[in-house]
Write a protein that holds these residues in place. Structure first.
Motif, PDB file in Angstrom:
ATOM      1  N   ALA A 184      90.238  63.934  59.526  1.00 42.35           N
ATOM      2  CA  ALA A 184      91.078  63.979  60.729  1.00 42.35           C
ATOM      3  C   ALA A 184      90.463  63.161  61.859  1.00 42.35           C
ATOM      4  CB  ALA A 184      91.275  65.423  61.177  1.00 42.35           C
TER       5      ALA A 184
ATOM      6  N   SER B 267      85.184  68.195  55.036  1.00 43.07           N
ATOM      7  CA  SER B 267      85.894  67.011  54.555  1.00 43.07           C
ATOM      8  C   SER B 267      87.191  66.794  55.322  1.00 43.07           C
ATOM      9  CB  SER B 267      86.213  67.145  53.066  1.00 43.07           C
ATOM     10  OG  SER B 267      85.032  67.243  52.318  1.00 43.07           O
ATOM     11  N   LEU B 268      87.942  67.851  55.534  1.00 38.98           N
ATOM     12  CA  LEU B 268      89.200  67.732  56.279  1.00 38.98           C
ATOM     13  C   LEU B 268      88.958  67.352  57.736  1.00 38.98           C
ATOM     14  CD1 LEU B 268      91.255  70.722  54.841  1.00 38.98           C
ATOM     15  CD2 LEU B 268      91.577  68.284  54.419  1.00 38.98           C
TER      16      LEU B 268
ATOM     17  N   LEU C   6      85.103  71.848  52.023  1.00 35.77           N
ATOM     18  CA  LEU C   6      86.500  71.473  52.212  1.00 35.77           C
ATOM     19  C   LEU C   6      86.826  71.338  53.703  1.00 35.77           C
ATOM     20  CD1 LEU C   6      89.290  70.973  50.962  1.00 35.77           C
ATOM     21  CD2 LEU C   6      89.693  73.436  51.156  1.00 35.77           C
TER      22      LEU C   6
END
Length: 58
Positions: A17, A12-13, A9
């Protein structure tokens, strides 16, 4: 398993970004608006100090 999900997670973030929208390459500033020629060549008004002030000589 929970730790792997948290790492995925975060990765992925972070990648989302970093891949955010925007211009690619150097920064480009917007063009400055140009003033009308008539307003730029108008003479400035003479400043007066008081009632007995004399007009400015050209």
């Amino acid at each position: 398993m929970r730790r792997l999900l948290a790492v995925m997670l975060i990765v992925s973030l972070a990648s989302a970004a970093l891949a955010g929208c925007g211009n690619k390459g150097p920064l480009v500033l917007p063009a400055r608006p140009q003033a009308p020629a008539a307003a730029a060549s108008a003479p400035a008004p003479a400043a007066t100090v008081g009632a007995d002030a004399t007009p400015a000589q050209p």
